[in-house]
Motif scaffolding. Structure first.
Motif, PDB file in Angstrom:
ATOM      1  N   LEU A  39       0.833  -1.213   0.000  1.00 20.65           N
ATOM      2  CA  LEU A  39       0.000   0.000   0.000  1.00 20.65           C
ATOM      3  C   LEU A  39       0.863   1.257   0.000  1.00 20.65           C
ATOM      4  CD1 LEU A  39      -2.633  -0.949   2.745  1.00 20.65           C
ATOM      5  CD2 LEU A  39      -2.886  -1.136   0.267  1.00 20.65           C
ATOM      6  N   SER A  40       0.274   2.362  -0.467  1.00 19.83           N
ATOM      7  CA  SER A  40       0.965   3.648  -0.378  1.00 19.83           C
ATOM      8  C   SER A  40       0.931   4.136   1.073  1.00 19.83           C
ATOM      9  CB  SER A  40       0.255   4.673  -1.259  1.00 19.83           C
ATOM     10  OG  SER A  40      -0.991   5.015  -0.668  1.00 19.83           O
ATOM     11  N   GLY A  41       1.708   5.183   1.356  1.00 20.76           N
ATOM     12  CA  GLY A  41       1.759   5.709   2.721  1.00 20.76           C
ATOM     13  C   GLY A  41       0.382   6.088   3.242  1.00 20.76           C
ATOM     14  N   GLY A  42      -0.390   6.766   2.418  1.00 15.08           N
ATOM     15  CA  GLY A  42      -1.724   7.191   2.829  1.00 15.08           C
ATOM     16  C   GLY A  42      -2.642   6.004   3.084  1.00 15.08           C
ATOM     17  N   GLN A  43      -2.533   5.011   2.213  1.00 15.09           N
ATOM     18  CA  GLN A  43      -3.379   3.825   2.391  1.00 15.09           C
ATOM     19  C   GLN A  43      -2.992   3.043   3.643  1.00 15.09           C
ATOM     20  OE1 GLN A  43      -2.476   2.190  -1.397  1.00 15.09           O
ATOM     21  NE2 GLN A  43      -4.196   3.162  -2.445  1.00 15.09           N
ATOM     22  N   LYS A  44      -1.686   3.031   3.924  1.00 16.88           N
ATOM     23  CA  LYS A  44      -1.259   2.361   5.160  1.00 16.88           C
ATOM     24  C   LYS A  44      -1.862   3.070   6.372  1.00 16.88           C
ATOM     25  CE  LYS A  44       3.045   0.210   3.805  1.00 16.88           C
ATOM     26  NZ  LYS A  44       4.386   0.558   3.351  1.00 16.88           N
ATOM     27  N   GLN A  45      -1.861   4.402   6.315  1.00 19.79           N
ATOM     28  CA  GLN A  45      -2.440   5.158   7.427  1.00 19.79           C
ATOM     29  C   GLN A  45      -3.931   4.840   7.563  1.00 19.79           C
ATOM     30  OE1 GLN A  45      -2.119   6.510  10.495  1.00 19.79           O
ATOM     31  NE2 GLN A  45      -0.379   7.581   9.574  1.00 19.79           N
ATOM     32  N   MET A  46      -4.614   4.738   6.419  1.00 16.00           N
ATOM     33  CA  MET A  46      -6.039   4.398   6.465  1.00 16.00           C
ATOM     34  C   MET A  46      -6.238   3.010   7.061  1.00 16.00           C
ATOM     35  SD  MET A  46      -7.191   5.766   2.748  1.00 16.00           S
ATOM     36  CE  MET A  46      -6.820   7.453   2.268  1.00 16.00           C
ATOM     37  N   LEU A  47      -5.354   2.093   6.706  1.00 11.28           N
ATOM     38  CA  LEU A  47      -5.459   0.736   7.262  1.00 11.28           C
ATOM     39  C   LEU A  47      -5.221   0.771   8.773  1.00 11.28           C
ATOM     40  CD1 LEU A  47      -5.704  -2.311   7.171  1.00 11.28           C
ATOM     41  CD2 LEU A  47      -3.351  -2.451   6.347  1.00 11.28           C
ATOM     42  N   ALA A  48      -4.224   1.544   9.187  1.00 13.14           N
ATOM     43  CA  ALA A  48      -3.930   1.622  10.620  1.00 13.14           C
ATOM     44  C   ALA A  48      -5.140   2.154  11.382  1.00 13.14           C
ATOM     45  CB  ALA A  48      -2.708   2.510  10.857  1.00 13.14           C
ATOM     46  N   ILE A  49      -5.819   3.128  10.791  1.00 14.33           N
ATOM     47  CA  ILE A  49      -6.998   3.702  11.450  1.00 14.33           C
ATOM     48  C   ILE A  49      -8.175   2.723  11.373  1.00 14.33           C
ATOM     49  CG2 ILE A  49      -8.665   5.586  11.358  1.00 14.33           C
ATOM     50  CD1 ILE A  49      -6.214   7.296  10.307  1.00 14.33           C
ATOM     51  N   SER A  50      -8.343   2.084  10.218  1.00 13.22           N
ATOM     52  CA  SER A  50      -9.418   1.092  10.087  1.00 13.22           C
ATOM     53  C   SER A  50      -9.279   0.007  11.145  1.00 13.22           C
ATOM     54  CB  SER A  50      -9.371   0.429   8.709  1.00 13.22           C
ATOM     55  OG  SER A  50      -9.478   1.384   7.696  1.00 13.22           O
ATOM     56  N   ARG A  51      -8.038  -0.395  11.356  1.00  9.50           N
ATOM     57  CA  ARG A  51      -7.776  -1.446  12.327  1.00  9.50           C
ATOM     58  C   ARG A  51      -8.203  -1.003  13.733  1.00  9.50           C
ATOM     59  NH1 ARG A  51      -1.690  -3.571  11.869  1.00  9.50           N
ATOM     60  NH2 ARG A  51      -1.433  -1.664  13.050  1.00  9.50           N
TER      61      ARG A  51
END
Ligand SMILES: Nc1ncnc2c1ncn2[C@@H]1O[C@H](COP(=O)(O)OP(=O)(O)O)[C@@H](O)[C@H]1O
Ligand SMILES: [Mg+2]
Lengths: 241, 331
Positions: free
Chosen positions: A137-149
């Motif tokens: 994932l891109s940096g932004g998508q990783k951040q979204m995943l971290a928040i989704s989690r």
């Protein structure tokens, strides 16, 4: 404020190895909405979050969650009490898929379909890359995943460390919307360098400097007082546009 | 060049290395019958080393624990299996596949059970107090190793012990002019089944998901509410049991064992863990097959180089890939 704060730090001192990093940190986070933790680089914001989470042990002082002392509790227990942590480096498991990352955050490995579809609406990329390795994932998508989690199950309190660092403005705008929605059911303690982002979300604000609380008050008051901003943060709104 | 690289990657990338080594050996050796015998020996040896190495790799990957005492489980497994087979000598020698299998199954289970129990004890008493401290880990696990070796000496004595082999695993198959030792085929199959079991557990179960996540980022697994220390104790126990089973299989392979068997194997085990990449069982398998094959081919082609060959293999691979061939992802 008469109600018990959801989180309360009092006289917290934390050492990392032989260094005294937090000298005296005391502040309350009221229940509901976003509370922002500001401060220069190296002020001790990350250390504060890690101490709350039990990843560093406080040498002195007390930390209470809903009135119950958690100062010496194990990280696992703290997480199970309903506190989620989104670290500065996001803590994504890059070798696991997006789905596997999310499954780990659910205590029994299953998903509530309503919450999952809400997350997919908030962050469509999570649906698109559901079966892909999170490391791609891109940096932004990783951040979204971290928040989704952090929100795949309802948590009482979410600690988030600099979520906008290195992100493009469009993604930051989407993040604001997401945080507003999350804040309707959880309290967020947000560490942030981007003052505009912080101001658009935060109700209360605590400023840390050199391991001590330098200011504690309402976000509106700080946002209107550029002299105070300059003194506390050595930044002004214009600079940080 | 780039096209070639892409084609190789599509066909399996580093997984093709053992195949490449085997093909090169076929050209160098010339005689196909000899080559088949050596290849089967190499694969069998590789699988036994895989059993010994996989647990160590996961333990290091998950908790950064350097366990120099690992070889004690290999030695104990070998001696326990040998003694069990000696006790069951009637079944071992019987002209009945069922009794042979029972004897072998009991011997391997005894070694594995010992590994589980001793692994639990070792983790709780010796390793737990020194989490996060590599120097003390090395010192205390080496100390434990010395104690374990003395225990073996005290129980079994210092002279070589012969290991009875179940009747059905005696002898070889003769296919054309190629001889294939039955025991080697059996050892390979057992190791491969263990690999499939481990792989299934890691890829398709929740425990496996937690282990893979823990290898990447311990703190985050705890921040999500899971006790990584309990997970680690389980991995340590299973890893020790696999090492003991590997030792048991090795005992049957060598048929004559001495108390320093574990320590001798440990050199190869460390090489496998390092070239395979820490924390990944696919890496351990790949490394083990490479070490097994290389050792057997070089042992035939240039016996004087046999000892050095695996060291050279390790240096070449580390120069090419400092993290090993297939390390687990770390964040
Ligand atoms: N692992 C560490 N070892 C030593 N010092 C550290 C470590 N982590 C942070 N520090 C020091 O603690 C201080 C506070 O760090 P941190 O909490 O990360 O600041 P912030 O998040 O506000 O930028 C800094 O001076 C930093 O150098
Ligand atoms: Mg920080």
């Amino acid at each position: 404020m008469s109600a018990t704060p959801i989180l309360s730090l009092s006289g917290v001192k934390t050492d990392i190895a032989q260094y005294h990093v937090l000298h005296d940190v005391s502040f309350d986070v009221p229940e509901g909405g976003v509370h922002v933790l500001l401060g220069r680089n190296g002020a001790g914001k990350t250390t504060t979050l890690r101490t709350i989470m039990g990843l560093w042990q406080a040498r002195a002082g007390t930390i209470r969650f809903r009135g119950q002392e958690i100062t010496a509790a194990h990280t696992t227990e703290i997480a199970r009490m309903g506190i989620a942590y989104v670290p500065e480096n996001m803590g994504i498991f890059g070798g696991l898929t997006v789905e596997e990352n999310m499954r780990l955050a659910s205590h029994d490995g299953t998903f509530d379909p309503d919450r999952l579809s809400r997350i997919h609406t908030l962050f469509p990329a999570m649906k698109q890359f559901w079966a892909k390795p999170a490391g791609a994932l891109s940096g932004g998508q990783k951040q979204m995943l971290a928040i989704s989690r952090a929100i795949i199950e309802r948590r009482d309190l979410i600690l988030i460390d600099e979520p906008t660092k290195g992100l493009a403005p469009a993604i930051i705008a989407a993040m604001i919307e997401a945080f507003r929605e999350i804040a309707t059911e959880s309290t967020i303690l947000l560490v942030e360098q981007n003052f505009n982002f912080a101001r658009s979300l935060g109700r209360g604000v605590t400023v840390i400097d050199d391991g001590r609380v330098a200011h504690d008050g309402q976000m509106d008051a700080l946002a209107d007082d550029s002299a105070l901003q300059t003194r506390l943060l050595s930044l002004s709104l214009d600079q940080h546009q | 060049m780039e096209r070639l690289q892409q084609t190789v990657a599509r066909m399996g990338g580093v997984n093709l290395l053992p195949v490449a080594v085997a093909l090169a050996a076929l050209i160098a050796i010339g005689a196909p019958a000899t080559w088949v015998t050596l290849t089967v020996a190499g694969l069998a040896m590789g699988m036994m080393i895989f059993l010994m190495a996989s647990g160590l790799s996961l333990v290091f990957g998950l908790m950064d624990v350097l366990n120099f005492g690992h070889s004690a489980f290999i030695s104990f497994g070998a001696f326990i299996a040998a003694s069990t087979l000696a006790l069951l000598s009637g079944w071992v020698a019987a002209d009945s596949l069922l009794y042979n299998l029972l004897a072998l199954g009991i011997a391997i289970s005894a070694a594995g059970l010992f590994g589980l129990v001793a692994g639990w004890f070792f983790e709780v008493v010796i390793v737990k107090p020194v989490y996060q401290d590599h120097l003390r880990q090395i010192l205390i696990t080496m100390g434990a190793l010395i104690v374990a070796e003395q225990l073996i000496l005290a129980i079994w004595g210092g002279s070589p012990l012969s290991v009875p082999r179940p009747a059905f695993l005696q002898g070889s198959w003769l296919i054309g002019d190629t001889t294939i030792e039955i025991y080697r085929v059996f050892a390979f199959l057992l190791g491969f089944v263990a690999f499939l079991g481990l792989r299934y557990t890691l890829k398709s179960t929740r425990i496996g998901l937690l282990i893979r996540a823990g290898v990447e980022n311990r703190e985050m697994v705890e921040s999500l509410g899971f006790r990584i220390d309990r997970l680690f104790a389980g991995v340590f126990m299973v890893g020790s049991a696999l090492a003991a089973i590997g030792g048991a299989m090795w005992a049957g392979y060598e048929t004559l064992i001495t108390p320093d068997l574990g320590a001798e194997m440990m050199v190869l085990v460390f090489i496998v863990v390092i070239i395979g990449g820490l924390g990944s069982i696919e890496g351990s398998l790949l490394g083990a097959l490479l070490v097994g094959l290389t050792g057997n081919y070089v042992g035939f082609l240039a016996p004087k180089l046999a000892l050095a060959s695996n060291m050279i293999l390790m240096m070449v691979i580390l120069l090419w890939r400092p993290q090993g061939l297939r390390p687990a992802v770390r964040t």
